[in-house]
Design an enzyme around this catalytic site. Structure first.
Site, mmCIF file in Angstrom:
data_model
loop_
_atom_site.group_PDB
_atom_site.id
_atom_site.type_symbol
_atom_site.label_atom_id
_atom_site.label_comp_id
_atom_site.label_asym_id
_atom_site.label_seq_id
_atom_site.Cartn_x
_atom_site.Cartn_y
_atom_site.Cartn_z
ATOM 1 N N PRO A 188 0.790 -1.241 0.000
ATOM 2 C CG PRO A 188 0.015 -0.947 2.194
ATOM 3 C CD PRO A 188 0.758 -1.921 1.317
ATOM 4 N N GLY A 189 2.165 1.208 0.169
ATOM 5 C CA GLY A 189 2.923 2.437 -0.031
ATOM 6 C C GLY A 189 3.910 2.846 1.048
ATOM 7 N N GLY A 190 4.239 1.916 1.959
ATOM 8 C CA GLY A 190 5.201 2.269 3.020
ATOM 9 C C GLY A 190 6.558 2.684 2.456
ATOM 10 C CG ASP A 206 1.563 -3.700 -5.780
ATOM 11 O OD1 ASP A 206 0.686 -4.533 -6.065
ATOM 12 O OD2 ASP A 206 2.334 -3.820 -4.812
ATOM 13 C CG ASP A 244 8.675 -5.371 0.457
ATOM 14 O OD1 ASP A 244 9.337 -6.373 0.783
ATOM 15 O OD2 ASP A 244 7.884 -4.800 1.235
ATOM 16 C CE LYS A 273 8.355 -9.385 0.263
ATOM 17 N NZ LYS A 273 7.771 -9.002 1.545
HETATM 18 C C1 LIG Z 1 4.810 -6.944 1.148
HETATM 19 S S1 LIG Z 1 3.793 -6.129 0.013
HETATM 20 C C2 LIG Z 1 4.716 -4.670 -0.296
HETATM 21 C C3 LIG Z 1 4.626 -3.650 0.781
HETATM 22 C C4 LIG Z 1 5.242 -2.341 0.359
HETATM 23 N N1 LIG Z 1 6.682 -2.448 0.219
HETATM 24 C C5 LIG Z 1 4.943 -1.248 1.346
HETATM 25 O O1 LIG Z 1 5.879 -0.715 1.936
HETATM 26 O O2 LIG Z 1 3.787 -0.911 1.533
HETATM 27 C C6 LIG Z 1 4.030 -7.036 -1.413
HETATM 28 C C7 LIG Z 1 3.380 -6.466 -2.628
HETATM 29 O O3 LIG Z 1 3.793 -7.212 -3.770
HETATM 30 C C8 LIG Z 1 2.767 -7.051 -4.700
HETATM 31 N N2 LIG Z 1 2.944 -7.955 -5.825
HETATM 32 C C9 LIG Z 1 2.817 -9.297 -5.872
HETATM 33 N N3 LIG Z 1 3.063 -9.734 -7.133
HETATM 34 C C10 LIG Z 1 3.376 -8.647 -7.864
HETATM 35 C C11 LIG Z 1 3.731 -8.436 -9.218
HETATM 36 N N4 LIG Z 1 3.826 -9.451 -10.075
HETATM 37 N N5 LIG Z 1 3.982 -7.172 -9.640
HETATM 38 C C12 LIG Z 1 3.879 -6.141 -8.789
HETATM 39 N N6 LIG Z 1 3.549 -6.274 -7.488
HETATM 40 C C13 LIG Z 1 3.280 -7.520 -7.043
HETATM 41 C C14 LIG Z 1 1.507 -7.276 -3.894
HETATM 42 O O4 LIG Z 1 0.377 -6.727 -4.569
HETATM 43 C C15 LIG Z 1 1.848 -6.537 -2.611
HETATM 44 O O5 LIG Z 1 1.319 -5.250 -2.631
#
Ligand SMILES: C[S@@+](CC[C@H](N)C(=O)[O-])C[C@H]1O[C@@H](n2cnc3c(N)ncnc32)[C@H](O)[C@@H]1O
Length: 313
Positions: A188-190, A206, A244, A273
């Site tokens: 969500p944008g951290g 994303d 991430d 991950k």
């Molecule tokens: C752990 S969260 C990221 C949190 C983010 N770094 C923050 O600070 O808010 C992982 C993100 O990876 C995204 N995601 C998963 N597969 C993806 C893809 N193929 N392309 C882009 N984003 C993807 C998910 O939608 C999710 O929002």
């Protein structure tokens, strides 16, 4: 431990301590292999420090110090350094009495952005009532590798921002005005918030949307698409590629190789991950990329952070 002696009991052996990140003793043991001695989260192994991404702190050149009394223990530690963190394993009261005789070191959470502490922070434990294990030099600039920050519980949409705060603090590197950052898996944008707050321009990718409060910030552009479908040539030069995305480590590695081959990225900060199993082989492949560090940040879960930074100008 097999054989006649253990790493601790054989004083002729150099000794290194590895403090496992909380909840991640298993991947650390897998990384280190056989021949180690485990004391709760502290793993002792003969020889100099080996690469150990899952260690939250590495105790270099552990000394075995026999002590005759509490005062004697404090004297021995003071002779070796000023700042000491007790890692309590046993004989808790006696150990605390020794610690109480050492110079007081205030541990305040860090206000990001801040320079990383430069004074060495030693670690010690009282293994037997009359035996201290101590390392005046540890790998982490933080006591026991615990990087704590004054948190912002109001603005960022989640706690993921703490990982990027910690990574940037350890890297001693801060994106700023004029820098162009790519944030993959941004929702969500951290992380986008961290980069934007530092003054950088951010392209956030994303499939899911950014929190509207983050997406509406100046210098933030969001694109709703897969990170894997993004071609470096369509993005152009990037000062910081931050990622991430939740995906298999091998898939991240392939994507990173594409970006490296493009020559368009100066600095990478990516979360590797893991699913139930830890993919050590891919973690090692990341570590083998020239100029890389793979670490388990204090704020990482079952994941590692890969840092690949352009040399200081
Ligand atoms: C752990 S969260 C990221 C949190 C983010 N770094 C923050 O600070 O808010 C992982 C993100 O990876 C995204 N995601 C998963 N597969 C993806 C893809 N193929 N392309 C882009 N984003 C993807 C998910 O939608 C999710 O929002």
């Amino acid at each position: 431990m097999t054989g006649m002696s253990t790493p601790v009991s054989d004083p002729s052996q150099e000794l290194t301590g590895y403090l496992a990140a909380e909840g991640f003793l298993e991947p650390l043991l897998e990384e280190l292999g056989p021949g180690v001695e485990v004391h709760d989260r502290l793993v002792l192994a003969p020889g100099p420090a080996r690469p150990a991404a899952w260690a939250q702190n590495i105790w270099h050149g552990v000394e075995r110090i026999p002590i005759a009394s509490i005062k004697d223990g404090a004297r021995a530690l003071k002779a070796r350094g000023r700042n000491w963190g007790l890692w309590p394993l046993a004989h808790f009261r006696r150990a605390q009495l020794i610690q109480d005789l050492l110079p007081h070191v205030g541990i305040k959470p860090l206000q990001f952005p801040t320079p990383v502490p430069t004074a060495p922070f030693g670690s010690w434990t009282l293994l037997e009532p009359d035996l201290i294990l101590a390392a005046a030099h540890c790998s982490s600039p933080f006591r026991h590798g615990e990087a704590r920050f004054v948190e912002d519980r109001a603005t960022p949409p989640n706690r993921a921002y703490l990982k990027l705060w910690e990574a940037l603090t350890l890297a001693r590197r801060y994106p700023g005005p004029g820098d162009r950052c790519l944030d993959l898996g941004a929702s969500p944008g951290g992380w986008t918030w961290v980069l934007q707050q530092l003054g950088a321009e951010v392209l956030s990718i994303d499939k899911a949307p950014l929190d509207p409060a983050i997406g509406g910030l100046p210098r933030v552009t969001q694109r709703r698409q897969s990170a894997f479908a993004l071609a470096p040539a369509e993005v152009g030069p990037v000062d910081y590629l931050c990622c991430d995305v939740i995906c298999y480590p091998a898939r991240l590695l392939r994507m990173v190789e594409t970006w490296r081959a493009s020559g368009l990225v100066r600095n990478f900060i990516c979360t590797i991950k893991f699913q139930a199993e830890t993919d050590h082989e891919t973690a090692r492949a990341f570590a083998a990329i020239p100029g890389s560090r793979v670490v388990h940040l204090f704020h990482n879960k079952h994941e590692l952070t890969w840092l690949n930074l352009a040399p200081d100008q």
